[in-house]
Every structure is written in C-alpha cells, then in structure tokens.
Write a protein that holds these residues in place. Sequence first.
Motif, PDB file in Angstrom:
ATOM      1  N   THR A 199      -8.540  -3.792   6.298  1.00 40.09           N
ATOM      2  CA  THR A 199      -9.606  -2.790   6.327  1.00 40.09           C
ATOM      3  C   THR A 199      -9.065  -1.436   6.772  1.00 40.09           C
ATOM      4  O   THR A 199      -9.496  -0.386   6.264  1.00 40.09           O
ATOM      5  N   ALA A 256      -7.936  -0.127  -6.762  1.00 36.80           N
ATOM      6  CA  ALA A 256      -9.197  -0.539  -6.151  1.00 36.80           C
ATOM      7  C   ALA A 256      -9.415  -2.039  -6.295  1.00 36.80           C
ATOM      8  O   ALA A 256      -9.897  -2.714  -5.374  1.00 36.80           O
ATOM      9  N   ASP A 291      -7.419  -0.074   3.818  1.00 34.26           N
ATOM     10  CA  ASP A 291      -8.426   0.402   2.863  1.00 34.26           C
ATOM     11  C   ASP A 291      -8.900   1.801   3.241  1.00 34.26           C
ATOM     12  O   ASP A 291      -9.062   2.677   2.367  1.00 34.26           O
ATOM     13  N   TRP A 301       1.807   1.417  -4.389  1.00 32.46           N
ATOM     14  CA  TRP A 301       0.498   1.979  -4.718  1.00 32.46           C
ATOM     15  C   TRP A 301       0.587   2.965  -5.876  1.00 32.46           C
ATOM     16  O   TRP A 301      -0.257   3.006  -6.766  1.00 32.46           O
ATOM     17  N   THR A 340      -8.891  -7.828   0.291  1.00 40.64           N
ATOM     18  CA  THR A 340      -9.700  -7.664   1.504  1.00 40.64           C
ATOM     19  C   THR A 340     -10.869  -8.637   1.517  1.00 40.64           C
ATOM     20  O   THR A 340     -11.175  -9.265   2.539  1.00 40.64           O
ATOM     21  N   LEU A 390      -6.970  -4.058  -3.811  1.00 41.62           N
ATOM     22  CA  LEU A 390      -7.375  -3.970  -2.409  1.00 41.62           C
ATOM     23  C   LEU A 390      -8.712  -4.656  -2.176  1.00 41.62           C
ATOM     24  O   LEU A 390      -8.910  -5.325  -1.165  1.00 41.62           O
ATOM     25  N   SER A 391      -9.632  -4.495  -3.114  1.00 42.14           N
ATOM     26  CA  SER A 391     -10.948  -5.119  -2.934  1.00 42.14           C
ATOM     27  C   SER A 391     -10.832  -6.628  -2.937  1.00 42.14           C
ATOM     28  O   SER A 391     -11.426  -7.324  -2.114  1.00 42.14           O
ATOM     29  N   THR A 429       0.829  -1.209   0.000  1.00 33.71           N
ATOM     30  CA  THR A 429       0.000   0.000   0.000  1.00 33.71           C
ATOM     31  C   THR A 429       0.864   1.260   0.000  1.00 33.71           C
ATOM     32  O   THR A 429       0.574   2.228  -0.697  1.00 33.71           O
TER      33      THR A 429
END
Length: 869
Positions: free
Chosen positions: A150, A113, A153, A104, A120, A116-117, A100
């Motif tokens: 999270t 997105a 995020d 990133w 997670t 990370l989605s 991250t």
Amino acid sequence: MEPVPPPAEELARLDRELAELDARRAQLLTRRAWLLAALRPPAPAPAPGWNPSAWGAPPGAPAQPWGHASGGRPAAPRSAQNVLLTLGGLLLTVAAVAFTLVSWGSMGIGGRAAVLSVVTLAALIAPAVLLRRGLTATAEALTALALALTLLDAYAVHAVAAPDTDGLGFTAAACAVLAALWTAYGLALGKLRLPLPAAVVLAQWPLLFWAWAAGAPTLVVGWVLLATAVADGVVALRGRGLGVRITAALGGSALGLAALLVGLVLSVTASGPLGALAPGALLLAAAAAALAGAWHAPKGFATAGGLVAGLAAVAAVGGVPAAAVPATWSVLAYLLCGLALTGVVRTRLPRDAARGVLVASAAMAAGALVGALPSVVAVVLGPVTLLEDVWAGAPDGFRSALGATPPWPESGAAPVVLALTAGLLGSAYRWWPSLVRIAAPLTAREPGAPGAPEAAAPGAGAPGGLPPYGPGAPGHAVGGAGGRGGPSGAALRGSAGAGAVVLGWGALLVAGAVLDVPYALAVVAETLLVAGLLALAVRGGGSDRAGSAAVPVTALVVAVAGAVSAGLLSLASEGASYAVFGALTALFAGAAVRAGAGVPRAVLAVAAVVWGTALTGFAGRSLELAPYEAAPLLLLAPALTVGLGARLRRDPVALPVELAGVPGALVAVGLAVSDAPFLALTLALCGVLAAGAAVRPERRPVAGWLAAGLFVLAAWVRLAASEVSLVEAYTLPVTVPALVVGFLRRREDPEASSWTAYGPGLAATLLPSLAVAWTDPDWPRPLLLGAAALVITLLGAHHRLQALLVLGGAVLAVDGLHELAPYVVQVAGALPRWLPPALAGLLLLVVGATYEQRLRDARRLRDALGRMR
C-alpha cells in the motif's frame, strides 16, 4: 449466654480453622483433577502425513499441535517457523520494491495499475483466508507485505498520476487515507496484530505534514503536535489491544513533549507579556491534556502525567510575568507558580496524579535553589582570597572581601528565592501536624499495598466492640507512611526543618553580598548568625517534638561552616580577627558546656580549641615575632587542652579535646624547624605536655612513650645545635632512663624477660658506640667500650640475665677483635703462606675428633642461657 473469648484466643482459633479449610480445599481440588483425567477419552492418533492445523480438521477431530509430522518426529519449532515467515515476507517486500522502482517504466499505465492492483488485492485477501484455516503466523507475514504494497501504491500514484502535486501535502493525504484503510482492515480482521498499530503510526503524520506544507508558523505546528498527541492519548486509553495502546502511548508521548518544547521555547523567548500569552495557552492546553490523561491512566502513568501537567502549567503561567521582569528575576516568577501547585492537596484530583503535580512543584523549587547555589558558595568561600595578604586592611564593602565573585547585581533574586523556600520549609516544620492532616489522602496507603490494612467487612468488628483497626493496631499511622506518628513522618519533618536552617542562613549571607553592606557590619552579622545557629543546636530545635535530631545536627554543621567563613572574612583586619576568633572561641566553648546529650559536644569543644589556637597565632604576629619565636606561643592551647583533659577525666569529651591540641603542637614544631635551639625548646615543651598527660593512667601507655621520645629528640636537637659530635651524648640520654624503667619493671615483675627490661636501653648505646669504635683510630673509646661491656657481661653472669650476658659478651668480643686486628694482620703477613691452611685443617681435625664433646658443651651453654631471664 455464651461468653466472648479474648481477641487473641479468638484470632488463634480463626487461624486454625482457616488452615484446616485450606487443606481440605487442596484435597478436593486434587481429587477433582484426577476424576477429570479419568473421564477424558484418549485422543485418536492422527493419520500419517496429515496435519489438521495446517489443512483444516473435520468437526470433532482433535487439534494436532503445529510442529509434529508423520511418524511422531518433531518438526521445526515455532521460532524457526517465525524466522522463515519473516524472511519470506522480507523477500517479497524487496521484490515488490525492486519491481516498482526498476521495472515500472517498461510497462504501460494500464499494466502498471493492473499489476499493483492485483498484487495488493491478493496480499489483502490472503490473510483472511489464512486466518480461517488457523495459519495466523503466515497471515501476519502477508499482512506486513500488504502494508508495504500500500505504501508503494501511494508512491506510484504520486509518481504517475499526480507528479506535480506538493510532496508534503500528498504525503499528508496518503498517510490519512492509509491510516483509515488500515484501521478498517484491522477491525475487520480482528485476529491480526499488525494493522491497527501500523495505522496508529501512520496517523501521527497527516496534520504535521499539512502544517509544514502550508508553511504554518511555529506556534501552529505546536498546536498540531498537541492535537495529534491528544488523539494518541485517547487511543492509548481506549484503544483495542495492547499493541495499539503501547504504540499510541509512545507516539503521544513523543509528540506531546515536542509540543511542550515548542511552547516553552516560544514562551521563554517572548518579547513581552503579550507575546507570552499565545505560547502560554499552548502550554496550558498541554497541561490540561496531560492532567486529563493522568485522571484515567494507571498508577505509574498517572504520576508521570501529573508531573508533566504541573511543569507545563508553571511554564504557561510563569512565562507571562517572567517576560515582564528582568531575566535575573524570572526565576522568582516560575518559583511562585511552582509553589502554587501545592494547592493540589485541596482538590479532588486522583492521588497518583496529585503526587505527580507535587513532584513538579518540588522540581521547580529545586531548580530555583540550584540557580541560587553559586551565590551561596561565592559568599562562603570568597574570603579564602584574604589568606594571600592577611591584615592588609579592612575593605570598603562586603563584596570587596569576596574576591573574584559572580556579578552580584544580577543575583538579586537569589536571596529572595532562598528566603522564600526557607520560610515555606520552616512553616511546614512548625505546623507539621496540620500539614499531615491536609495531605492524608495523598499519603495513605492503598488497600492491598504492602503494609496497608485490608478493608474490614461491614459489621465485622472484633469481640467486645473493639474496632478491627485503629490507633495502636498494626499498620495504623496518621497519614500513612508519612504520618505524624510514623518514623517516616518524623524524618520528613526533620528534613524540612534542616532545609529551613540551611536555606535561611544562605539567604542572609547572599543578601548581605547583594546589598554590599559595610565590611564591619558583614563581620558582625556573620558572627551573630553563628551564635544563633549554636543556640538552635544547643536547644535542640524542637527535636523532642519532631522525634528527629536533624535540626540541631544541621544547625551545628552550618554553625561550623559559618564560623569558618566568618573567620576567613575577619582576616582582612587585625582588630576584626581578634574580635571574631575570640567571640567564636567563647561561643563554641559555652555551647559545649550547655549542650545536651543529643548534640555532639565533642565537635563544639574541638572547634573552640581550634579557634583558640588561631588566637595564639595572632599574638605572635602582633608582637612581630619571627615564626620560630612564635612557636612556643602556639603551645598555650595544647597546654590548656591537657589541663582540661585532666579535669574532665572519664568524660567522653576529654579525648577529643586533648587530640584537638595536637595540630597546634605540630604547627608549633613546624614553625620552629628553621631554628635549632627554638626547635629543641619546642620539642621539650611538647614533651612536658605529653608527660603531664601521662600522669593519668588511661593516657600513660601512649603519652608516656611520646613524652620520652620528645625529650630524647629535644636533647638530640640541642646537642646538634651545639655542634656536639660525640655519639654517646645522644645515646646515653636514652639508655639511662630506659635502664631505670627496666629496673623498675623487673622489681615489680621478677619474671619479666631481661630483653624486654634492659635490651632496648643497652642496645641504644652499645651498638652505636661499637659502630663508631670500629672505625676510630684512637684508643680511649674502644677501651672504655670494652670496659663497659666487661662490666655488663659480669653483671649478666652474676644476676643470670641473658640480655646483659649476650649483649655485653658480643660487644666485648667484637671490640677485642678490633683491637687485636692490626697485630693479627702483622703476624699473618710474617707467617709462611702454607701455614694458615695447615692450621685450618688441624683445627677441623680436632673439632671432628671431639665433635660429640663439643656438641654436648654447646647444649649445656644453650641450656644455661635458656635458664637466664
């Protein structure tokens, strides 16, 4: 009609039947366990390499415990498994953070997105799958990773999607959202232990961050902290799982204490009563919340909650009047509010919570007393400064006699605090039975507690209609452990009475200093206080009713301390010194005569002797005598103690009274050291006193030797003052009495050893005279010493006394050698140098040839000496 057996017999029979039932039940349980083991089929062996707990077991297959592999070899234990899972989760978390923060920026918004989605979502779904397969530890490790993801995020959303938003506000919103999500996730996957406590931790921050982001005043921040603490309290009482409750309890305690600190600071620093109302409302709300939590909390937490509620209520209510009065009187406002908390005994508050409130009340009273303590110490020890200039003149007021003391105008509340607390303790002591009845619900033991009786079954009375428990039954006491009839109740009542005595005395002393009463009035008042305390000590202070000697003993101790303070205070004036010390001597002597068996009369008698000794010292100063001239006057008090000891005889007070005169004699000797004739006179007078005490058989072993030593020492000092250098003048006064005593001893006990009877006396003169004669160039001393030694030797041989024979003969031989030494030296100088070695060799030959004869002669001499006494 069946006769009813006595209670003791029926109780023994019941015990036997219960023991038989217990033994039979143990046998049946053992048999049942054996039958279950016999009916259980043997478990089939698992296939090699197959672990049903790891891959899912078919229906009906026995569960294989984790940690066993093919071949029955033990694998890594569960602790090793937990370490591996923890390290794996940490590594994944570090990798996610590195991705991250570092990688990133190399990806587009869509890629970011998506990554990370996906990660997670996978971390959130994986624990559910693992739980269904029984891999709870692995699921917990991935749950920790999901929590960290999270948080990342949320950071990523703020950094990319909303970089211009306020950081505190976004953090508050993120914490609230994450707390809600993790709560739902933890409830959905109930077997996981981490999500719900993590949600509780996140829920601590939203309100606080929003308040900071909005720039809320300090009071609003306090309300926010309190609201969060209240929510934590609800979760701690009704939450799901031990981890959730512990986390909520810790968070609520920390935030609640922070809210109390905010309210307390604002209340103390308020500019007036109106300014203290708003912080007081916050403190009252905190008190209500703590009390509500204590109402439903377990025992220990309920007591703590009651304590916090009581302190918060005192700070809230007492802060308003405290802001309206000067700072020195604010402690009184808080003290009154704290004492008002004792009304909790009349409420229906749970027992443990009520105890906490009472502890808060006691804490407030203790804090107020600690604040008043420096004033009491200043009054009691302040007159010590008068020792620097005794009888310099009476000061104008009480404060002037106290030296460097605290600012008394700012200590105006101290005597009020002391008097109020003393009055309450005295009232509790006076009406203790009523207080016990009122507080009985708070002091009664709980059923099942150690020493508490079990609740009797309905209708289970003892034979003959006797109640199972009642007055006289084991464990019964009015009010439980603190009841009227129990030892703890008597001790508590005695403590209350003792505290009332000490605080009341301190209140009167400090009041005189605060009011700056005239010096004469202060001296009279302190002396009268000592008289009152002595009367209380002698009368016992109701110790018979209370069952405790705490009140009279405390009154006696305080009386002694007050007497010391009054005596020091009187040193400013000659007349005051005589009046005070004379009154103290009479008061303590009268109290010693009137004291009962429960009061240490010896303390009273010894104190009377001390004050009387001080009076004799004042007489020497008034007569303007030199210190050494006043020394004999100080022996009046020791002479009086010797006379009292002879009159009291076997009374237990006799020995302390006589010993109390010893310090006066030592002071007299110390004063007379500067003048040798007066020192000799003082020592002789001390010897007379010791001889007077030695007349009594029980004092003779110590006082007799002491008298002899003092007389000898007095004689030596007198001889030294007269510049007498003859050593026999110092030793013969010791030898002659010692020989007389030895002669009397031998007449009463003929079997006594001559060394015990005559040895010390003879050695006291013979040995020092021999040492001086050895260096004396004249002839009279060696001649007289030799003649005396010859007489002593002949007497020893005639009466068969070993000590006289050995000492006299040895001194005679050494003295004769001293006289022959010059001639021996002259002869040795005239002889050839080879002659001494030849004579020595000849002597050795003679001794060697007659060795056995000489040995027999030595043995006969030894036996002859041994037969002597």
